[in-house]
Every structure is written in C-alpha cells, then in structure tokens.
Enzyme design. Structure first.
Site, short mmCIF file in Angstrom:
data_model
loop_
_atom_site.label_atom_id
_atom_site.label_comp_id
_atom_site.label_asym_id
_atom_site.label_seq_id
_atom_site.Cartn_x
_atom_site.Cartn_y
_atom_site.Cartn_z
CE LYS A 116 -1.40 -26.49 9.78
NZ LYS A 116 -1.66 -25.27 9.03
CE LYS A 149 -6.00 -26.38 15.66
NZ LYS A 149 -5.39 -25.42 14.89
CE LYS A 200 -9.70 -25.39 7.41
NZ LYS A 200 -10.23 -24.22 6.82
P1 TYM Z 1 -7.37 -21.33 9.51
O1 TYM Z 1 -7.75 -21.28 8.07
O2 TYM Z 1 -6.91 -22.64 10.07
O3 TYM Z 1 -8.55 -20.82 10.42
C1 TYM Z 1 -9.26 -19.60 10.17
C2 TYM Z 1 -9.63 -18.97 11.50
O4 TYM Z 1 -10.39 -19.91 12.29
C3 TYM Z 1 -9.82 -19.99 13.60
N1 TYM Z 1 -10.01 -21.36 14.12
C4 TYM Z 1 -10.54 -21.64 15.32
N2 TYM Z 1 -11.03 -20.84 16.29
C5 TYM Z 1 -11.54 -21.46 17.39
N3 TYM Z 1 -11.57 -22.82 17.56
C6 TYM Z 1 -11.09 -23.64 16.61
N4 TYM Z 1 -11.15 -24.95 16.78
C7 TYM Z 1 -10.54 -23.06 15.43
N5 TYM Z 1 -9.99 -23.58 14.30
C8 TYM Z 1 -9.67 -22.51 13.52
C9 TYM Z 1 -8.34 -19.67 13.41
O5 TYM Z 1 -7.75 -19.23 14.61
C10 TYM Z 1 -8.40 -18.60 12.35
O6 TYM Z 1 -8.61 -17.33 12.93
N6 TYM Z 1 -2.77 -19.33 9.38
C11 TYM Z 1 -4.20 -19.04 9.37
C12 TYM Z 1 -4.66 -18.32 8.11
C13 TYM Z 1 -3.98 -17.01 7.86
C14 TYM Z 1 -4.19 -15.80 8.58
C15 TYM Z 1 -3.39 -14.83 7.92
C16 TYM Z 1 -4.98 -15.47 9.68
C17 TYM Z 1 -3.10 -16.76 6.86
N7 TYM Z 1 -2.76 -15.46 6.90
C18 TYM Z 1 -3.36 -13.50 8.37
C19 TYM Z 1 -4.93 -14.13 10.13
C20 TYM Z 1 -4.13 -13.18 9.49
C21 TYM Z 1 -4.96 -20.35 9.41
O7 TYM Z 1 -4.46 -21.39 9.01
O8 TYM Z 1 -6.27 -20.23 9.81
#
Ligand code: TYM
Length: 328
Positions: A111, A194, A197
C-alpha cells in the site's frame, strides 16, 4: 457455539473478489454459528481525505451485506465506529505488537508503494493492531477471509498469544478460514494481480453492482494468452486460470472440473460471465429494494451496534482487568 467475525472496509464499491473470497462464506455459516460482521469505517480512514465519503459508502455496504443474505435476526452486522471498544482495544494491541512485526506486513509495503508521493498515515502502519482488536474483541474462533488477509490473521494470533503470555489467558486465539474456491480472485486485465478496488484499471474488476451488460463486457475482454488450450495452470496460463477459478467458485466445481469440455477461450469467457451474472442478479435486486429505505438500514445497524457492544465491552474489560489497570 463457534463465534465468527469478519469485516470489510467501506473504501469504494465492493467487487467479485470480496463476494467469492469472503461474503459468500459469511452467509453460509450464519445459522450454525454466532456471526459478527463489521463495516470497518475506521480502517478506511487510513486512506480517506474527503469529507462525507466514508459515511455514504458505509450505508451502501450495509445494503449489500443484507442483500447477500445476512439475516439481521441471527447475524450481527455493525459499523466499527459505532462500537468504541474497537479503538480502545486497538491501543492495547499496538502495545502488544512490535515495530518489526508491523514492518514486515506485505499489505503495508504494497500500500505504501502504491501511495508514492501521497500522504502515508501512521494508521496505515498500525492498521493490523486495529484489525487484531476487531477480531479479539469478539472472542472469534473463526475469521472467514480471502487469501490476502492470511497474514493479518496470523499477526492477530501472535498478538493474542503474546498478550495471554504476559497477562494470563484472556484472549481467544482465532483461525483464518479461507475458501477452497474463490480465495484469490484475479484482475481480469492483469491476471497476476488480485482483483482490487484500489489498483484495478476498472475493466479488470467486476463490481457487485455492475449491470449484466457491463459484466459480460468485462469477461469478454478478459486477458488470456496466445494459445487456445483451456487448462488450469496458474503459472503458465494466469488469465485462463483466473477465469476457471471464478467459474469454479460460481458453479461449485474445482477449476480442473470447470475446464472440462472447453476448447475455446471465447465460450469460457461467455459462460463465466453468465455464471457471474446469474449469481449477482438476485443480490442486485435485493440491494435496490434495501437501499431505498435508509432509515431501516440505520435501524438495523443500530441493533447490530448494540449487540456488538454487549460482547465487545466485556472483552475489553477482561483485557483491562488482566493487565491490572486501576478500575474506574
Ligand atoms: P477488504 O475490505 O479489502 O476485503 C474484504 C474481504 O474481501 C476479501 N477479498 C478478496 N478475496 C478474494 N479475492 C480477492 N481479489 C479479494 N479482495 C478482497 C478479503 O480477503 C476480505 O476477506 N483488512 C481487511 C478488513 C478487516 C478485517 C478485520 C477482516 C478489518 N478488520 C477483521 C477480517 C477480520 C480488508 O482490508 O479487507
């Protein structure tokens, strides 16, 4: 009963990777397990600079989460900033994780590299401490996430184990639950990255609310390779394998099974696009109904926040007591 916690950031539109990697599994466990799902708006502040944006994406995301089938009678859906215990435990977590551990997080490195010449907040660095608080506050046994979150769950485990070692058995050590299919949905234009967004060209990222024509167009234009053999081989054929991963996840097969019978890329692209349209259309219909009633969404989120606080406040106090902070 098994406790489940997982969250999503309200940083723009949600995409197929979010759905296949995470959301779908949030719904499937909700009747057997005690599930908590947060819209983590405070995490989004690490990259937010414009007023008003996070609130709008938060309510939108709430509509999506109920549209995918999370049932407010059994699933606790809440907004992170409505539950102040997240920020409170986060500081404790920051004091339980080391600078070295945070420096090794690949998401921080990725990032910050992408934010060259932009403001890099300290929050981007300490982000995993807040994520650890999100998880540990709920005594979560399982954290259903996509593959990219594996390292964040690992560091959460390390933090919990260290806290317990220092202050006595207090926090539940969670496990990441990563789906067999859809754990890493790849960008359709850049299939070695991957779907995301933040980095996508737009054409390579299928949004959950894209209309069917836009979805079909993105699949028809997906990057493949100069051969014509349909075979699952992530190293040699990342584009075709990315499509097979999506088709497999959408139809409940393995990518190898999904490849059977295809002799041309064109029909693979069309069938994958159609499978995704069929999967997303009912969700889009429910979303349109739900987003029209923002008062009801706000009510459901208030109920969620209340339930979340009931659990989170007990864990926070347990952690404070274990440390031995002077009671108020
Ligand atoms: P975030 O908001 O980027 O994504 C939410 C969920 O979507 C999954 N994901 C994907 N899975 C498969 N292929 C992809 N291309 C892909 N892009 C995103 C992510 O693995 C995630 O499960 N740090 C986390 C948010 C968070 C969180 C937490 C998650 C904050 N606190 C506590 C679990 C538990 C994040 O940025 O996810």
């Amino acid at each position: 009963m098994t406790r489940v916690l997982s969250c999503v950031q309200p940083t723009g539109d949600v995409h197929l990777g979010n759905y296949l990697g995470a959301f779908r599994n949030w719904v499937s466990g909700q009747h057997e397990k005690d599930v908590f799902h947060g819209i983590v708006d405070l995490h989004a502040l690490t990259v937010t600079e414009v007023p008003g944006v996070v609130g709008a994406t938060t309510i939108d995301l709430a509509a999506i989460l109920f549209a995918i089938g999370l049932d407010p009678d059994v699933a606790t859906v809440f907004v992170q900033s409505h539950v102040p215990e997240h920020s409170q435990l986060s500081w404790v977590m920051e004091c339980t994780v080391s600078y070295g551990e945070l420096s090794r997080m690949t998401q921080f490195k990725d990032k910050t590299a992408k934010r060259e010449n932009k403001f890099i907040s300290a929050g981007l660095f300490t982000y995993p401490a807040l994520q650890a608080a999100d998880i540990l506050l709920y005594d979560a046994n399982e954290v259903p996430v996509g593959d990219d979150q594996r390292q964040h769950v690992e560091i959460t485990r390390d933090i919990a184990i260290r806290f317990n070692h220092r202050f006595g058995e207090t926090l539940v050590v969670p496990e990441a639950v990563i789906p067999a299919a859809g754990a890493r949905v790849m960008d359709l234009q850049n299939p070695t990255s991957k779907m995301s967004k933040s980095d996508s060209t737009g054409a390579g990222c299928v949004m959950m609310l894209d209309d069917p024509a836009a979805i079909m167009k993105k699949f028809k234009r997906a990057v493949t390779d100069s051969e014509s053999e349909v075979r699952y081989d992530v190293e040699a054929k990342p584009g075709v394998s990315g499509l097979l991963d999506i088709l497999a996840a959408a139809t409940g097969q393995s990518p190898q099974e999904a490849a059977e019978g295809y002799t041309q890329y064109g029909s693979l692209k069309v069938d994958t696009g159609e499978a995704v349209v069929a999967m997303l259309e009912p969700i889009q219909t429910r979303y349109r109904e739900l987003i029209d009633d923002k008062a009801e969404l706000a009510r459901l989120l208030a109920v969620g926040a209340e339930r979340a606080r009931t659990v989170a406040s007990v864990t926070l106090q347990r952690a404070y007591d274990a440390i031995g902070l002077l009671p108020a």
